[in-house]
Structures are given as C-alpha cells and as structure tokens.
Write an enzyme that holds these catalytic residues in place. Structure first.
Site, PDB file in Angstrom:
ATOM      1  N   SER A   1       0.836  -1.212   0.000  1.00  0.00           N
ATOM      2  CA  SER A   1       0.000   0.000   0.000  1.00  0.00           C
ATOM      3  C   SER A   1       0.868   1.259   0.000  1.00  0.00           C
ATOM      4  O   SER A   1       0.354   2.364  -0.020  1.00  0.00           O
ATOM      5  CB  SER A   1      -0.936   0.016   1.218  1.00  0.00           C
ATOM      6  OG  SER A   1      -0.209  -0.156   2.421  1.00  0.00           O
TER       7      SER A   1
ATOM      8  N   THR B   1     -40.210  24.401 -10.548  1.00  0.00           N
ATOM      9  CA  THR B   1     -40.392  23.061  -9.996  1.00  0.00           C
ATOM     10  C   THR B   1     -40.646  22.172 -11.212  1.00  0.00           C
ATOM     11  O   THR B   1     -41.214  22.650 -12.206  1.00  0.00           O
ATOM     12  CB  THR B   1     -41.605  22.969  -9.024  1.00  0.00           C
ATOM     13  OG1 THR B   1     -42.791  23.236  -9.754  1.00  0.00           O
ATOM     14  CG2 THR B   1     -41.469  23.956  -7.867  1.00  0.00           C
ATOM     15  N   HIS B   2     -40.213  20.951 -11.144  1.00  0.00           N
ATOM     16  CA  HIS B   2     -40.312  20.035 -12.305  1.00  0.00           C
ATOM     17  C   HIS B   2     -39.684  20.647 -13.549  1.00  0.00           C
ATOM     18  O   HIS B   2     -40.095  20.352 -14.665  1.00  0.00           O
ATOM     19  CB  HIS B   2     -41.766  19.665 -12.621  1.00  0.00           C
ATOM     20  CG  HIS B   2     -42.564  19.258 -11.437  1.00  0.00           C
ATOM     21  ND1 HIS B   2     -42.707  17.946 -11.036  1.00  0.00           N
ATOM     22  CD2 HIS B   2     -43.246  19.994 -10.526  1.00  0.00           C
ATOM     23  CE1 HIS B   2     -43.458  17.894  -9.948  1.00  0.00           C
ATOM     24  NE2 HIS B   2     -43.798  19.123  -9.615  1.00  0.00           N
TER      25      HIS B   2
ATOM     26  N   SER C   1     -13.975  23.734 -28.851  1.00  0.00           N
ATOM     27  CA  SER C   1     -14.150  22.473 -29.564  1.00  0.00           C
ATOM     28  C   SER C   1     -13.037  22.327 -30.588  1.00  0.00           C
ATOM     29  O   SER C   1     -12.610  23.313 -31.194  1.00  0.00           O
ATOM     30  CB  SER C   1     -15.507  22.477 -30.272  1.00  0.00           C
ATOM     31  OG  SER C   1     -15.511  21.533 -31.324  1.00  0.00           O
TER      32      SER C   1
ATOM     33  N   LYS D   1     -17.643  27.096 -30.768  1.00  0.00           N
ATOM     34  CA  LYS D   1     -18.034  26.557 -29.469  1.00  0.00           C
ATOM     35  C   LYS D   1     -17.292  27.157 -28.280  1.00  0.00           C
ATOM     36  O   LYS D   1     -16.108  27.441 -28.342  1.00  0.00           O
ATOM     37  CB  LYS D   1     -17.824  25.024 -29.437  1.00  0.00           C
ATOM     38  CG  LYS D   1     -18.792  24.241 -30.272  1.00  0.00           C
ATOM     39  CD  LYS D   1     -20.249  24.410 -29.875  1.00  0.00           C
ATOM     40  CE  LYS D   1     -20.592  23.738 -28.580  1.00  0.00           C
ATOM     41  NZ  LYS D   1     -20.542  22.272 -28.676  1.00  0.00           N
TER      42      LYS D   1
ATOM     43  N   ASN E   1     -17.507  25.842 -24.400  1.00  0.00           N
ATOM     44  CA  ASN E   1     -18.184  24.802 -23.629  1.00  0.00           C
ATOM     45  C   ASN E   1     -17.973  24.934 -22.121  1.00  0.00           C
ATOM     46  O   ASN E   1     -16.883  25.295 -21.670  1.00  0.00           O
ATOM     47  CB  ASN E   1     -17.678  23.420 -24.071  1.00  0.00           C
ATOM     48  CG  ASN E   1     -18.058  23.111 -25.507  1.00  0.00           C
ATOM     49  OD1 ASN E   1     -19.103  23.540 -25.985  1.00  0.00           O
ATOM     50  ND2 ASN E   1     -17.188  22.387 -26.201  1.00  0.00           N
TER      51      ASN E   1
ATOM     52  N   GLU F   1     -19.381  20.659 -16.089  1.00  0.00           N
ATOM     53  CA  GLU F   1     -19.672  19.282 -16.521  1.00  0.00           C
ATOM     54  C   GLU F   1     -18.798  18.274 -15.773  1.00  0.00           C
ATOM     55  O   GLU F   1     -19.257  17.218 -15.349  1.00  0.00           O
ATOM     56  CB  GLU F   1     -19.446  19.135 -18.029  1.00  0.00           C
ATOM     57  CG  GLU F   1     -20.503  19.808 -18.873  1.00  0.00           C
ATOM     58  CD  GLU F   1     -20.160  19.746 -20.353  1.00  0.00           C
ATOM     59  OE1 GLU F   1     -20.945  19.154 -21.093  1.00  0.00           O
ATOM     60  OE2 GLU F   1     -19.106  20.275 -20.767  1.00  0.00           O
TER      61      GLU F   1
ATOM     62  N   TYR G   1      -9.494  -6.459  12.805  1.00  0.00           N
ATOM     63  CA  TYR G   1      -8.814  -5.981  11.598  1.00  0.00           C
ATOM     64  C   TYR G   1      -8.754  -7.095  10.557  1.00  0.00           C
ATOM     65  O   TYR G   1      -8.459  -8.247  10.866  1.00  0.00           O
ATOM     66  CB  TYR G   1      -7.384  -5.491  11.905  1.00  0.00           C
ATOM     67  CG  TYR G   1      -6.671  -5.051  10.631  1.00  0.00           C
ATOM     68  CD1 TYR G   1      -6.871  -3.779  10.121  1.00  0.00           C
ATOM     69  CD2 TYR G   1      -5.863  -5.936   9.913  1.00  0.00           C
ATOM     70  CE1 TYR G   1      -6.269  -3.376   8.931  1.00  0.00           C
ATOM     71  CE2 TYR G   1      -5.259  -5.549   8.727  1.00  0.00           C
ATOM     72  CZ  TYR G   1      -5.459  -4.267   8.237  1.00  0.00           C
ATOM     73  OH  TYR G   1      -4.868  -3.887   7.067  1.00  0.00           O
TER      74      TYR G   1
ATOM     75  N   GLN H   1      -7.438  -2.298   4.149  1.00  0.00           N
ATOM     76  CA  GLN H   1      -6.427  -1.489   3.466  1.00  0.00           C
ATOM     77  C   GLN H   1      -7.030  -0.769   2.253  1.00  0.00           C
ATOM     78  O   GLN H   1      -6.512   0.247   1.794  1.00  0.00           O
ATOM     79  CB  GLN H   1      -5.264  -2.390   3.040  1.00  0.00           C
ATOM     80  CG  GLN H   1      -4.145  -1.678   2.335  1.00  0.00           C
ATOM     81  CD  GLN H   1      -2.917  -2.566   2.215  1.00  0.00           C
ATOM     82  OE1 GLN H   1      -2.264  -2.877   3.204  1.00  0.00           O
ATOM     83  NE2 GLN H   1      -2.598  -2.993   0.998  1.00  0.00           N
TER      84      GLN H   1
ATOM     85  N   LYS I   1      -8.132   3.366   1.897  1.00  0.00           N
ATOM     86  CA  LYS I   1      -7.348   4.582   1.688  1.00  0.00           C
ATOM     87  C   LYS I   1      -7.432   5.166   0.290  1.00  0.00           C
ATOM     88  O   LYS I   1      -7.590   6.377   0.124  1.00  0.00           O
ATOM     89  CB  LYS I   1      -5.885   4.325   2.074  1.00  0.00           C
ATOM     90  CG  LYS I   1      -5.691   4.395   3.593  1.00  0.00           C
ATOM     91  CD  LYS I   1      -4.328   3.942   4.047  1.00  0.00           C
ATOM     92  CE  LYS I   1      -4.211   2.443   4.057  1.00  0.00           C
ATOM     93  NZ  LYS I   1      -5.113   1.781   5.039  1.00  0.00           N
TER      94      LYS I   1
HETATM   95  N1  ARG Z   1      -1.249  -1.281   5.371  1.00  0.00           N
HETATM   96  C1  ARG Z   1      -2.194  -1.768   6.323  1.00  0.00           C
HETATM   97  C2  ARG Z   1      -3.549  -1.116   6.086  1.00  0.00           C
HETATM   98  O1  ARG Z   1      -3.579  -0.161   5.424  1.00  0.00           O
HETATM   99  C3  ARG Z   1      -1.762  -1.471   7.713  1.00  0.00           C
HETATM  100  C4  ARG Z   1      -2.261  -2.436   8.710  1.00  0.00           C
HETATM  101  C5  ARG Z   1      -1.697  -3.759   8.447  1.00  0.00           C
HETATM  102  N2  ARG Z   1      -1.971  -4.676   9.486  1.00  0.00           N
HETATM  103  C6  ARG Z   1      -1.727  -5.981   9.345  1.00  0.00           C
HETATM  104  N3  ARG Z   1      -2.007  -6.727  10.346  1.00  0.00           N
HETATM  105  N4  ARG Z   1      -1.271  -6.466   8.227  1.00  0.00           N
HETATM  106  O2  ARG Z   1      -4.567  -1.542   6.558  1.00  0.00           O
END
Ligand code: ARG
Length: 471
Positions: A35, A167-168, A289, A295, A297, A302, A329, A334, A337
C-alpha cells in the site's frame, strides 16, 4: 544471545515480521499486497503519532529518555527527507508504517527497534487515518466557506434580479436570483456542520488498542491522546481496530458536498446554454471544440457534475468492502485509503474551482427578468388574493385555473386581461388585483420566514455576510 543477532530467516525475508518465515515473499505477493504506493501520504501523521507514542513509552519507563530522543530526532529527519523527496520508499516494506520504522532503525540503530512496543499496525493505521482526516476536515471547511463566500458575493451583486423559480423544471413562481444563490449557501453550510459532526466521532485516540485486545504493558493512552489533541480515547480495543465508520461517514460527507456541487454545476450548464442565456462564464473558465470553431463549452461544471460519480462510488466501494468483515482488523480494510484519497482530492479540487468559476461568471439579469414573463407565474398570487377576499383556497385554485386556460387560449398574459373580464370569473376581484399580478409584487409579497421577498433576502444576505466575515 539469539535475540541480539539477526536470525537467518529474518535476514532471508528482510521483513519486520520475517521471524517465522523460511522463504522470501514472492514478488507478485509484494506488489499485490503493498500500500506504500498510496499510503505514503500518511507519513506526516504516522510520524506525529510515533513521536507521541515514543514520549509515552519513555514516560512509562518502557524506553529510556535517550532512546526517546533518538527516536524523535530520527523521525524528524525521515520526515524532512520524505518532504524533500529524498526518501526511498520500498515496496517490499509494504506500507508507510514499516517503511518509516525500518528507516528509523537503519538510522538510529537499536532504539528504533523499540518504537513498536505496545503498538500494532492495526491501531497505528487507525490513528494515522483519523489524524489525516482531522486535518483534511479543517481544510475542507475552509474551501466550503470560500465557496459560500463566492455565492454570497454574487447574491449581493445581483440583489434585485428576479428570475423564474422552477419546480419540475417548469416555470413556477418568480424568485430573487439572490434567494436562489443563498439556497446553495445553506447547503454548503450544512456540509460544514455535517463534517464537524463527523469529526466528533473521528476525534478519538485509537492507539493503545494494539492488535485487537489491548496490551499488558503499562501504557498511558490518555497521555498520548493529550499529546495528539484528542479529547478522549476509544472505549473498546476490538471495536477500535475493526472500525472504519469514521471513514464511511467522512465519505458520506464528501459525497453530499459533491452532490451539491453537481446540482449547481447542472444549473451552470443549463443556464449557459443559448436557450437559457442566464449566465455567461468567463472565457478563462471555458474550453473550446477541436472541430466547431464557434463553441465555448462549460467543461468545468460538466466535470464537477461528472466527478460526483466517483465520489459516491468511493462511499459505496468502502461500504461494500466493510460489509462482510468479521471482527477485528482484516486486510480488506487497506482498501479504505485509495477511496478516501481519491474522494478527498476530487472534492477539494471541485470546491476550489467552483469558487473561481463563480467569481468569473456573470448572471444575465435581463434574460432572467424576460423569462419571468410567460408561464403565468403569478397565478398562485391571484389565488392567494382571492383567499384574502374570503374565497376558500380550493375554489380560488379552480377559478384561477379557468382564467389561465382562457389566457392560454388567447395567448396572452394574466396582466393583459381587463378588470371586467377578470370579474366574470369572480366578483371578488377589484382593481387592486393588478399589483398582485406583477412579478415584483409577487416576489415582494412572499415575506414568510425564509421566503423570497426582498426584505427577507436582504436579512438572509446580511446574516450570511456576517457569518462568513464579509465586510
Ligand atoms: N497497510 C495496512 C492497512 O492499510 C496497515 C495495517 C496492516 N496490518 C496488518 N495486520 N497487516 O490496513
């Protein structure tokens, strides 16, 4: 002294968790599970959390004062290196937490190996995201306020412009353009409140939950909370490592904001068409365009509208990721994020361009005023007039409906009927009716709290200006 030397397996795998492994992780696994390519963004918050943790460990006698100082200095150096783009992130170290920890140990030696005492990546990652989102919430609040100010400025500059309210998507009743613009100010105001409310649940210290069950080492969670500015600590270690509600709530807040932006954007697109001609967007904020030379735009609105798909998508994505997860967990988490980061980037970029777009757009009051003619938009006013003359509303509605039908047949406006003709529909109609049938009269009659009458809108505008610090 086996604990003093690196065991051969650990050297072989090179991982911080490598002790029990005999073989090196497959390269495909490293690239599938990493990650670091996106969670490097958490580095400042990861380091902030680690420093507070190290201070607590020293206070509790779990590490020495010298070790604490070495850890803090090492982390500061790493932070500067990352900031300056000098830091080499390593995929084989999976994530930001292990990249930083490993670098720390490489730089300061043995003390670095003590940092992870009484901590797991499970509570660490929860801490990092909470800290990160807390800062992002503050930034979003500023951006939302900027957008509100941009709307308020346009409302002030166009205070007497009357336009059709719809409205509408059909002409309904005349309103002040300022009233319409201030409606968005309300929406973005609620977005700010929603974020602040989300922060109440976000703003709790998760660290100390450790892997899932807490720790037997003598930590002081309240101390860490204070160091990091959290008013309290989370209550249950299992919930703490399992929970991503705060991220879901945050994504919901972002989705609603982008949805509000999208509705505004839709009006910009529509209003900048030749058919409407209600708004003209500055050349710097439009695109052309590649084939049609004439044009101009409205690509910005948009795209704002289009991007609402990915923000809502991020919310749905994380909802689906979380829905089947047992306590506590799971690595699935993961996946939170990338969704969060993408949604944040999208909403922030959309908010900031919206403030610019508004400042560089001109509302065409003349066109709006013109559009208030045709469509019998004062028909409700005529019905209300009859109500004031003691006709029950349903009967008044019917009478006015018949008058509208006649006007439609003759292709004329309500104001073009003479008094004698009007009186054929109801004896209660007198020559004071014409004030009621005018568009200005209609707008200014709507004095109910929150209504579009000039007095109410002026009050609302002054209130908004005061709240937003506009002189
Ligand atoms: N990179 C992991 C995440 O974003 C961190 C936590 C990892 N924990 C584990 N027990 N492998 O969730």
């Amino acid at each position: 002294m086996a604990d003093q030397t690196h065991c051969p397996q650990q050297q072989c795998s090179g991982k911080l968790w490598g002790g029990r492994f005999a073989a090196q992780t497959a390269a495909s696994v490293e690239s599938f599970t990493e990650s670091i390519s996106y969670d490097w963004r958490l580095y400042r918050h990861d380091i902030m959390g680690s420093k507070a943790h190290a201070k607590m460990l020293a206070k509790q006698g779990l590490i020495s004062g010298d070790e604490r100082d070495a850890i803090i200095a090492g982390l500061s150096e790493i932070e500067q290196d990352i900031q300056a783009g000098r830091f080499q992130f390593r995929v084989e170290l999976e994530d930001i937490h292990m990249n930083i920890e490993k670098a720390l140990t490489e730089r300061i030696g043995a003390a670095g190996e003590k940092l992870h005492t009484a901590r797991s990546r499970n509570d660490q990652v929860a801490l990092d995201i909470r800290l990160y989102l807390r800062d992002e919430a503050a930034e979003l609040d500023k951006l939302l306020a900027d957008v509100q100010r941009a709307f308020v400025r346009q409302a002030r500059a166009n205070l007497d412009v009357i336009m059709p309210g719809y409205t509408h998507m059909q002409r309904a009743q005349p309103v002040l353009l300022a009233h319409h613009l201030l409606a968005y100010v309300e929406m973005f105001g609620r977005d700010r409140e929603r974020l602040a409310d989300c922060c109440k649940r976000l703003n709790l210290l998760p660290l100390g939950a450790a892997a899932l069950a807490g720790t037997g080492l003598p930590i002081d969670r309240e101390f860490v909370a204070q160091e990091l500015g959290f008013p309290a600590v989370t209550a249950n270690s299992m919930d703490t490592t399992a929970d991503r509600d705060f991220a879901l709530e945050f994504l919901f807040c972002l989705s609603v904001t982008q949805l509000h932006l999208s509705r505004m954007a839709e009006e910009f697109v529509l209003w900048s068409s030749k058919e409407f001609g209600f708004i003209s967007i500055g050349d710097q904020y439009c695109t052309g365009s590649s084939i049609m030379p004439q044009k101009k735009n409205p690509d910005i609105p948009e795209l704002i509208r289009g991007k609402s798909g990915r923000v809502a998508g991020a919310l749905v994505s994380l909802l689906m990721t979380m829905k089947g997860l047992p306590m506590t967990y799971n690595r699935d988490m993961q996946e939170d994020k990338e969704q969060l980061f993408d949604a944040l980037d999208t909403v922030k970029a959309s908010l900031s361009i919206t403030a610019e777009l508004l400042a560089h757009s001109r509302f065409n009051g003349g066109r709006m005023q013109e559009a208030t003619h045709g469509g019998f938009m004062t028909a409700t006013d005529l019905a209300d007039y009859l109500v004031k003359k003691n006709l029950p509303f349903r009967q008044a509605h019917r009478v006015v409906g018949e008058i509208v039908a006649l006007c439609q047949e003759r292709d004329i406006e309500l104001t073009e009927l003479g008094l004698a003709e009007l009186r054929q529909f109801s004896e209660r109609i007198d020559d004071d009716v014409f004030a009621v049938l005018s568009v200005e009269g209609s707008v200014n009659s709507r004095v109910s709290t929150g209504g579009t009458a000039g007095v109410r809108v002026a009050e609302a505008l002054a209130r908004a200006e005061q709240q937003l610090g506009i002189a």
